[in-house]
Design a protein around this motif. Structure first.
Motif, mmCIF file in Angstrom:
data_model
loop_
_atom_site.group_PDB
_atom_site.id
_atom_site.type_symbol
_atom_site.label_atom_id
_atom_site.label_comp_id
_atom_site.label_asym_id
_atom_site.label_seq_id
_atom_site.Cartn_x
_atom_site.Cartn_y
_atom_site.Cartn_z
ATOM 1 N N ILE A 54 5.928 7.084 5.891
ATOM 2 C CA ILE A 54 5.345 7.336 4.543
ATOM 3 C C ILE A 54 5.725 5.756 3.736
ATOM 4 O O ILE A 54 6.892 5.642 3.622
ATOM 5 C CB ILE A 54 5.670 8.498 4.095
ATOM 6 C CG1 ILE A 54 5.272 9.753 4.368
ATOM 7 C CG2 ILE A 54 5.313 8.472 2.348
ATOM 8 C CD1 ILE A 54 6.232 10.924 4.119
ATOM 9 N N THR A 92 6.635 4.085 0.646
ATOM 10 C CA THR A 92 6.821 4.377 -0.911
ATOM 11 C C THR A 92 7.021 2.962 -1.472
ATOM 12 O O THR A 92 6.962 1.985 -0.765
ATOM 13 C CB THR A 92 7.975 5.057 -0.862
ATOM 14 O OG1 THR A 92 9.285 4.233 -0.484
ATOM 15 C CG2 THR A 92 8.243 6.388 0.035
ATOM 16 N N LEU A 137 4.832 14.059 4.001
ATOM 17 C CA LEU A 137 4.311 14.225 2.671
ATOM 18 C C LEU A 137 3.551 15.449 2.297
ATOM 19 O O LEU A 137 2.575 15.843 2.829
ATOM 20 C CB LEU A 137 3.020 12.973 2.504
ATOM 21 C CG LEU A 137 2.829 12.618 1.019
ATOM 22 C CD1 LEU A 137 3.703 12.028 0.423
ATOM 23 C CD2 LEU A 137 1.511 11.703 1.240
ATOM 24 N N ILE A 167 0.990 15.317 -5.293
ATOM 25 C CA ILE A 167 2.011 15.040 -4.342
ATOM 26 C C ILE A 167 3.208 15.825 -4.802
ATOM 27 O O ILE A 167 3.701 15.689 -6.065
ATOM 28 C CB ILE A 167 2.334 13.536 -4.356
ATOM 29 C CG1 ILE A 167 1.195 12.642 -3.565
ATOM 30 C CG2 ILE A 167 3.487 13.615 -3.156
ATOM 31 C CD1 ILE A 167 1.289 11.409 -3.786
ATOM 32 N N ILE A 199 8.393 14.379 -0.798
ATOM 33 C CA ILE A 199 8.541 13.540 0.751
ATOM 34 C C ILE A 199 9.862 14.144 1.197
ATOM 35 O O ILE A 199 10.832 13.908 0.815
ATOM 36 C CB ILE A 199 8.731 12.063 0.284
ATOM 37 C CG1 ILE A 199 7.442 11.487 -0.600
ATOM 38 C CG2 ILE A 199 9.032 11.282 1.725
ATOM 39 C CD1 ILE A 199 7.476 9.968 -0.842
ATOM 40 N N PRO A 224 -0.743 5.012 -0.228
ATOM 41 C CA PRO A 224 -1.531 5.413 -1.344
ATOM 42 C C PRO A 224 -2.772 5.062 -1.334
ATOM 43 O O PRO A 224 -3.080 3.877 -0.693
ATOM 44 C CB PRO A 224 -0.465 4.973 -2.572
ATOM 45 C CG PRO A 224 0.091 3.617 -2.241
ATOM 46 C CD PRO A 224 0.356 3.883 -0.555
ATOM 47 N N LEU A 255 3.048 6.845 -3.586
ATOM 48 C CA LEU A 255 3.346 8.001 -2.995
ATOM 49 C C LEU A 255 4.637 8.440 -3.393
ATOM 50 O O LEU A 255 5.655 8.096 -3.140
ATOM 51 C CB LEU A 255 3.331 7.959 -1.635
ATOM 52 C CG LEU A 255 2.006 7.487 -0.749
ATOM 53 C CD1 LEU A 255 2.283 7.429 0.596
ATOM 54 C CD2 LEU A 255 0.767 8.488 -1.072
ATOM 55 N N ALA A 269 -2.805 13.133 -5.719
ATOM 56 C CA ALA A 269 -2.781 13.086 -4.017
ATOM 57 C C ALA A 269 -3.812 12.160 -3.579
ATOM 58 O O ALA A 269 -4.721 12.664 -2.976
ATOM 59 C CB ALA A 269 -2.702 14.277 -3.696
ATOM 60 N N VAL A 292 -4.426 9.569 -0.876
ATOM 61 C CA VAL A 292 -3.615 9.371 0.188
ATOM 62 C C VAL A 292 -4.551 8.607 1.181
ATOM 63 O O VAL A 292 -5.722 9.458 1.607
ATOM 64 C CB VAL A 292 -3.013 10.655 0.837
ATOM 65 C CG1 VAL A 292 -2.163 10.089 2.125
ATOM 66 C CG2 VAL A 292 -2.081 11.240 -0.152
#
Length: 363
Positions: free
Chosen positions: A8, A10, A19, A26, A29, A42, A337, A343, A345
């Motif tokens: 993920i 970030t 996630l 969201i 995490i 993202p 994220l 959300a 993604v």
């Protein structure tokens, strides 16, 4: 609840784990070293796009705009501005009226007018027949008609009335961008001082740098302005992309597509702003003089190209999502994220090839 596992990305690091999504948000995490190798980033935020999938924003058709937005959504762009090119005022105004409902329902994040207040000397693929000096009457009308839908306008700061126009745009919540300009270094800094905050596709459509007259490129890089970069390997050499991104930093660099309707389509004949365009081997050029006419780029490829040029993945994601979201005033909703954000993604394979796109938690 939906759980997506992998690495993920970030705003600060790459975290191997899960996630968690709940509906359109969201929620968490969760680190887990046993998670897979997919890259989770993202949704992309594209500030500068003229169309794609055979559909264009430049004619002001709401039907075409929905289709173009859907095409780019399938490539990971979950937030975007619809960019027009230099046009007669009647088309500009009708486009605002047509696109305002799409902004209201979230299909678009707003409208970007790339022109018509641009330099003839640096017009690139802009139609010179439509170029003119900034008109406060036109600008005021567009902003009023849009009711918040007009989000960005590109202006050449050396034109008569340009500095007043830039100040007016900034004071009314519209991002003033400097581009298609033959400005000197000092004229460029005057545009920034007047309120400009964006550089429209840095290097392209600008007077080249010279050691005795740095011009707009160095003027913009040396300012506080956020610089758009077209990472298609055509508009910018990968080394120049890496140089500009390193000079400005991820907080002042954004990846854009500058895509036209030919994106995702076969080579052939197309049109942009009333001018014929030929696309060959993914390069779009004006038929009459060979000037590059937008791109056939998508944001997933732009991210991959930036990383291939030497930009770190974390920085490239900032440039593709976090920084443009902040510029649009949307950082509390999209662009990263982080628990509590929408959300949006994008799941990529380990080699950064697109696998899945979710917008508001839905694929």
């Amino acid at each position: 609840m939906t759980r997506i596992s992998g690495r993920i990305v970030t705003p600060d690091a790459v975290v191997r784990g899960h996630l968690d999504l709940d509906g359109d948000l969201i929620t968490a995490i969760v680190p887990d070293e046993s998670a897979g190798d997919d890259m989770i980033v993202p949704g992309f935020v594209d500030l500068h796009c003229h169309g794609g999938g055979g559909h264009t924003f430049t004619t002001g058709s709401s039907e075409a705009a929905r289709a173009a937005a859907a095409f780019h959504l399938a490539h990971g762009t979950t937030t975007m501005l619809a960019s027009l090119v230099s046009s007669p005022f009647d088309l500009m105004r009708s486009a605002v009226a047509a696109f305002q409902p799409l902004v209201a329902d979230g299909t678009l994040a707003g409208i970007h007018f790339e022109g018509p207040y641009l330099s003839e000397v640096r017009c690139g693929a802009q139609n010179p027949a439509h170029l003119r000096d900034p008109s406060m009457t036109e600008i005021q009308d567009l902003i009023k008609t849009g009711e918040g839908a007009v989000r960005m306008m590109t202006v050449a700061p050396e034109l008569p009335g340009a500095l007043d126009a830039i100040t007016y745009l900034a004071e009314h919540g519209v991002l003033a961008a400097i581009g298609h300009t033959d400005a000197t270094y000092d004229q460029t800094h005057a545009g920034v001082a007047a309120g400009a905050t964006v550089a429209t596709h840095l290097f392209n459509g600008m007077r080249p740098p010279h050691h005795r007259e740095p011009g707009p490129v160095v003027g913009l890089l040396s300012s506080t302005i956020v610089c758009e970069l077209i990472a298609d390997g055509i508009h910018l050499h990968p080394g120049m992309l890496a140089f500009a991104a390193g000079s400005a930093g991820p907080g002042r660099s954004v990846l854009i597509t500058d895509a036209m309707d030919a994106t995702g389509m076969p080579d052939g004949q197309y049109e942009l702003g009333g001018q014929d365009v030929v696309v060959a081997d993914r390069v779009a050029r004006l038929a009459h003089n060979g000037a590059i006419a937008g791109s056939t780029l998508t944001m997933d490829v732009a991210l991959r190209n930036a990383v291939a040029a030497g930009v770190s993945l974390v920085d490239a994601v900032h440039m593709a999502s976090t920084t443009p979201a902040r510029l649009l005033g949307l950082a509390d909703r999209v662009g990263a994220l982080r628990p509590g954000l929408r959300a949006d993604v994008v799941v990529l394979s380990a080699d950064l090839t697109l696998r899945t796109v979710l917008r508001s938690g839905k694929g």
